[in-house]
Design a protein around this motif. Structure first.
Motif, PDB file in Angstrom:
ATOM      1  N   ILE A 151       0.857  -1.196   0.000  1.00 51.81           N
ATOM      2  CA  ILE A 151       0.000   0.000   0.000  1.00 51.81           C
ATOM      3  C   ILE A 151       0.889   1.241   0.000  1.00 51.81           C
ATOM      4  O   ILE A 151       1.825   1.342   0.803  1.00 51.81           O
ATOM      5  N   SER A 152       0.573   2.184  -0.872  1.00 47.70           N
ATOM      6  CA  SER A 152       1.338   3.431  -0.818  1.00 47.70           C
ATOM      7  C   SER A 152       0.522   4.486  -0.070  1.00 47.70           C
ATOM      8  O   SER A 152      -0.704   4.532  -0.170  1.00 47.70           O
ATOM      9  N   LEU A 153       1.249   5.312   0.695  1.00 47.20           N
ATOM     10  CA  LEU A 153       0.631   6.420   1.430  1.00 47.20           C
ATOM     11  C   LEU A 153       1.074   7.720   0.761  1.00 47.20           C
ATOM     12  O   LEU A 153       1.938   7.715  -0.123  1.00 47.20           O
ATOM     13  N   ALA A 154       0.525   8.826   1.234  1.00 47.00           N
ATOM     14  CA  ALA A 154       0.779  10.107   0.568  1.00 47.00           C
ATOM     15  C   ALA A 154       2.229  10.578   0.701  1.00 47.00           C
ATOM     16  O   ALA A 154       2.738  11.265  -0.162  1.00 47.00           O
ATOM     17  N   ASN A 155       2.921  10.166   1.760  1.00 50.50           N
ATOM     18  CA  ASN A 155       4.247  10.729   2.024  1.00 50.50           C
ATOM     19  C   ASN A 155       5.402   9.871   1.500  1.00 50.50           C
ATOM     20  O   ASN A 155       6.372   9.642   2.216  1.00 50.50           O
ATOM     21  N   ASN A 156       5.266   9.393   0.274  1.00 44.17           N
ATOM     22  CA  ASN A 156       6.312   8.583  -0.359  1.00 44.17           C
ATOM     23  C   ASN A 156       6.655   7.339   0.460  1.00 44.17           C
ATOM     24  O   ASN A 156       7.798   6.898   0.519  1.00 44.17           O
ATOM     25  N   THR A 157       5.640   6.792   1.117  1.00 45.36           N
ATOM     26  CA  THR A 157       5.837   5.624   1.981  1.00 45.36           C
ATOM     27  C   THR A 157       5.085   4.431   1.403  1.00 45.36           C
ATOM     28  O   THR A 157       3.974   4.581   0.884  1.00 45.36           O
ATOM     29  N   LEU A 158       5.746   3.274   1.491  1.00 43.30           N
ATOM     30  CA  LEU A 158       5.086   2.024   1.091  1.00 43.30           C
ATOM     31  C   LEU A 158       4.953   1.172   2.343  1.00 43.30           C
ATOM     32  O   LEU A 158       5.952   0.913   3.017  1.00 43.30           O
ATOM     33  N   ILE A 159       3.723   0.770   2.650  1.00 44.30           N
ATOM     34  CA  ILE A 159       3.532  -0.076   3.824  1.00 44.30           C
ATOM     35  C   ILE A 159       3.081  -1.469   3.382  1.00 44.30           C
ATOM     36  O   ILE A 159       2.473  -1.631   2.324  1.00 44.30           O
ATOM     37  N   THR A 160       3.400  -2.438   4.210  1.00 41.45           N
ATOM     38  CA  THR A 160       3.033  -3.825   3.909  1.00 41.45           C
ATOM     39  C   THR A 160       2.874  -4.567   5.233  1.00 41.45           C
ATOM     40  O   THR A 160       3.584  -4.266   6.192  1.00 41.45           O
ATOM     41  N   PRO A 161       1.907  -5.478   5.310  1.00 38.83           N
ATOM     42  CA  PRO A 161       1.635  -6.124   6.594  1.00 38.83           C
ATOM     43  C   PRO A 161       2.814  -6.912   7.161  1.00 38.83           C
ATOM     44  O   PRO A 161       3.530  -7.590   6.416  1.00 38.83           O
ATOM     45  N   VAL A 168      -3.392   5.389  -0.433  1.00 45.47           N
ATOM     46  CA  VAL A 168      -3.493   6.077  -1.730  1.00 45.47           C
ATOM     47  C   VAL A 168      -3.614   5.034  -2.847  1.00 45.47           C
ATOM     48  O   VAL A 168      -4.574   5.025  -3.601  1.00 45.47           O
ATOM     49  N   GLU A 169      -2.619   4.141  -2.923  1.00 43.45           N
ATOM     50  CA  GLU A 169      -2.669   3.065  -3.913  1.00 43.45           C
ATOM     51  C   GLU A 169      -2.475   1.738  -3.193  1.00 43.45           C
ATOM     52  O   GLU A 169      -1.657   1.649  -2.271  1.00 43.45           O
ATOM     53  N   VAL A 170      -3.210   0.747  -3.628  1.00 43.69           N
ATOM     54  CA  VAL A 170      -3.119  -0.592  -3.023  1.00 43.69           C
ATOM     55  C   VAL A 170      -2.820  -1.576  -4.154  1.00 43.69           C
ATOM     56  O   VAL A 170      -3.278  -1.382  -5.286  1.00 43.69           O
ATOM     57  N   ALA A 171      -2.046  -2.611  -3.852  1.00 46.08           N
ATOM     58  CA  ALA A 171      -1.819  -3.638  -4.877  1.00 46.08           C
ATOM     59  C   ALA A 171      -1.625  -5.000  -4.242  1.00 46.08           C
ATOM     60  O   ALA A 171      -1.209  -5.112  -3.083  1.00 46.08           O
ATOM     61  N   ALA A 172      -1.959  -6.030  -5.011  1.00 48.45           N
ATOM     62  CA  ALA A 172      -1.691  -7.415  -4.624  1.00 48.45           C
ATOM     63  C   ALA A 172      -0.445  -7.829  -5.394  1.00 48.45           C
ATOM     64  O   ALA A 172      -0.290  -7.455  -6.564  1.00 48.45           O
ATOM     65  N   CYS A 173       0.459  -8.582  -4.754  1.00 52.13           N
ATOM     66  CA  CYS A 173       1.670  -8.966  -5.481  1.00 52.13           C
ATOM     67  C   CYS A 173       2.041 -10.419  -5.236  1.00 52.13           C
ATOM     68  O   CYS A 173       1.883 -10.951  -4.137  1.00 52.13           O
ATOM     69  N   GLY A 174       2.510 -11.041  -6.285  1.00 49.62           N
ATOM     70  CA  GLY A 174       2.928 -12.434  -6.208  1.00 49.62           C
ATOM     71  C   GLY A 174       3.437 -12.873  -7.565  1.00 49.62           C
ATOM     72  O   GLY A 174       3.320 -12.121  -8.541  1.00 49.62           O
ATOM     73  N   THR A 175       3.982 -14.070  -7.634  1.00 43.84           N
ATOM     74  CA  THR A 175       4.502 -14.552  -8.912  1.00 43.84           C
ATOM     75  C   THR A 175       3.401 -14.573  -9.963  1.00 43.84           C
ATOM     76  O   THR A 175       3.560 -14.043 -11.060  1.00 43.84           O
ATOM     77  N   ALA A 176       2.264 -15.187  -9.622  1.00 48.25           N
ATOM     78  CA  ALA A 176       1.161 -15.253 -10.590  1.00 48.25           C
ATOM     79  C   ALA A 176       0.529 -13.883 -10.774  1.00 48.25           C
ATOM     80  O   ALA A 176       0.276 -13.444 -11.897  1.00 48.25           O
ATOM     81  N   ALA A 177       0.286 -13.168  -9.683  1.00 48.20           N
ATOM     82  CA  ALA A 177      -0.406 -11.872  -9.737  1.00 48.20           C
ATOM     83  C   ALA A 177       0.490 -10.749 -10.253  1.00 48.20           C
ATOM     84  O   ALA A 177      -0.007  -9.691 -10.618  1.00 48.20           O
ATOM     85  N   VAL A 178       1.789 -10.957 -10.262  1.00 50.22           N
ATOM     86  CA  VAL A 178       2.812  -9.925 -10.539  1.00 50.22           C
ATOM     87  C   VAL A 178       2.523  -8.754  -9.589  1.00 50.22           C
ATOM     88  O   VAL A 178       2.609  -8.916  -8.371  1.00 50.22           O
ATOM     89  N   LEU A 179       2.126  -7.603 -10.103  1.00 51.95           N
ATOM     90  CA  LEU A 179       1.682  -6.510  -9.236  1.00 51.95           C
ATOM     91  C   LEU A 179       0.338  -6.082  -9.806  1.00 51.95           C
ATOM     92  O   LEU A 179       0.281  -5.541 -10.908  1.00 51.95           O
ATOM     93  N   SER A 180      -0.721  -6.368  -9.081  1.00 55.42           N
ATOM     94  CA  SER A 180      -2.068  -6.063  -9.573  1.00 55.42           C
ATOM     95  C   SER A 180      -2.669  -4.970  -8.710  1.00 55.42           C
ATOM     96  O   SER A 180      -3.009  -5.209  -7.536  1.00 55.42           O
ATOM     97  N   PRO A 181      -2.829  -3.761  -9.261  1.00 54.06           N
ATOM     98  CA  PRO A 181      -3.415  -2.678  -8.482  1.00 54.06           C
ATOM     99  C   PRO A 181      -4.820  -3.058  -8.005  1.00 54.06           C
ATOM    100  O   PRO A 181      -5.591  -3.650  -8.758  1.00 54.06           O
TER     101      PRO A 181
END
Ligand code: PLP
Ligand code: COI
Length: 344
Positions: free
Chosen positions: A229-239, A280-293
């Motif tokens: 997940i991207s936030l407004a302040n040039n930050t990428l968060i992930t669980p 701001v932006e959310v994506a799912a990522c994985g080998t099959a999913a690659v990066l899917s917004p």
């Protein structure tokens, strides 16, 4: 290399029978050398622990063709390492890294005509499999194992295809528990999710999104992909969670975000309801999913929308996707040393 007469652009994420698969067997504490087989069928003893007690695990990685014709594997040593960890958790013999990597290379090399050509948009999906076989009845580890590597040319995982926006629906069901097997790639982690996916699809979403099993509060992951997940302040968060699969794609995206885009990274528990308004932006990522917004997520009886009213690909996910795919296809300097050419 003459390629198979296939319309590569029409491929989805489906099984296609290719010419060869690699198979190695374990018995009496030893792996044999392994061999290439032509049959897609396996003959299993009806007592096989893989069938009764799901003593089974798998991996997933891709091969892509570069512009100069090389066939590139993406970080296969991390799949070897993850299968190693999964095997220990499931009381299965470890597939030595040398055998794992040789199986992958041999299966890809033998099926080189099935590796989609450069520019086709498709790739070769590689599925290593480790199963407990042989006569058995009680709940105990198998006495024999098969390690198999099968490969299929594939297109996009989600029906939306290419880099297009998907949606997720928060599931009432749990995928994995805090001290369970969610952090390894056990096949047994997946069938419970089939019903959760069906429920998510009934709501119009592509896939289920799981929250933590203890409190149903923190984001865990989607059915077949991690979340960034991207936030407004040039930050990428992930669980951060001990119950999610450590995604090789996510690990790579984090490195790209940090080192190529100069983003600040936070791997931490993410309280969905408290924090959703800051996404701001959310994506799912994985080998099959690659990066899917992910354009929208369903929970608490309504859709929550992200970038572009949930319909557009945002600039952060677009850049991460582009850089990842360029590295995977050999179009960009691989400064991280992630790709490995298959010797043809
Ligand atoms: N999470 C789950 C449940 C998966 O099945 C996968 C697919 O492998 C991933 C995440 C992504 O992991 P990777 O990027 O290593 O393919
Ligand atoms: C992968 O992305 O490689 C996976 O294993 C996900 C699977 C559910 C298709």
């Amino acid at each position: 290399m003459t390629k198979q007469p296939i319309d590569w652009s029409k491929l989805g994420f489906e099984y296609t029978k290719t010419d060869y698969r690699f198979s190695a067997k374990w018995e009496d504490g030893q792996w044999n050398d392994g061999e290439l087989l032509t049959s897609e069928y396996m003959t299993l003893h009806e007592g096989s622990p893989a069938l009764h007690y799901a003593q089974q695990c798998f991996e997933g990685l891709k091969a892509q063709t570069a512009e100069d014709g090389r066939i590139l594997l993406f970080r296969p040593e991390l799949n070897a390492e993850r299968m190693h960890n999964t095997s220990l958790r499931l009381s299965m013999p470890v597939v030595p890294h040398e055998l794992f990597l040789r199986g992958v290379h041999e299966a890809v090399r033998a099926n080189a005509s099935w590796v989609p050509p450069y520019g086709s948009g498709a790739s070769l999906y590689i599925r290593p499999l480790l199963i407990g076989v042989g006569s058995n009845m009680g709940l105990r580890p198998a006495k024999q194992y098969e390690f198999r590597v099968m490969v299929c040319p594939v297109g996009p995982y989600y029906k939306s295809g290419g880099l297009s926006v998907i949606s997720l629906a928060v599931s009432d069901f749990d995928r994995a528990s805090p001290h369970g097997t969610g952090d390894v790639k056990a096949g047994a982690n997946y069938p419970g999710g089939l019903y959760a996916t069906k429920k998510a699809q009934e709501l119009g979403a592509y896939e289920a999104l799981y929250l933590d099993a203890a409190e149903h509060r923190y984001i865990e992951e989607a059915g077949s992909a991690n979340v960034v997940i991207s936030l407004a302040n040039n930050t990428l968060i992930t669980p951060k969670s001990a119950a999610i699969l450590p995604s090789i794609t996510r690990r790579s995206i984090i490195d790209i975000a940090r080192h190529e885009l100069g983003m600040h990274i936070e791997e931490r528990p993410i309280d969905l309801r408290k924090e959703v308004d800051s996404f701001v932006e959310v994506a799912a990522c994985g080998t099959a999913a690659v990066l899917s917004p992910v354009g929208k997520i369903w929970f608490d009886n309504k859709w929550h929308y992200f970038y572009g009213n949930g319909e557009k690909v945002g600039p952060v996910m677009q850049s991460l996707y582009d850089i990842l795919c360029q590295i995977q296809k050999g179009e960009r300097l691989d400064r991280f040393g992630w790709t490995h050419a298959v010797k043809l």
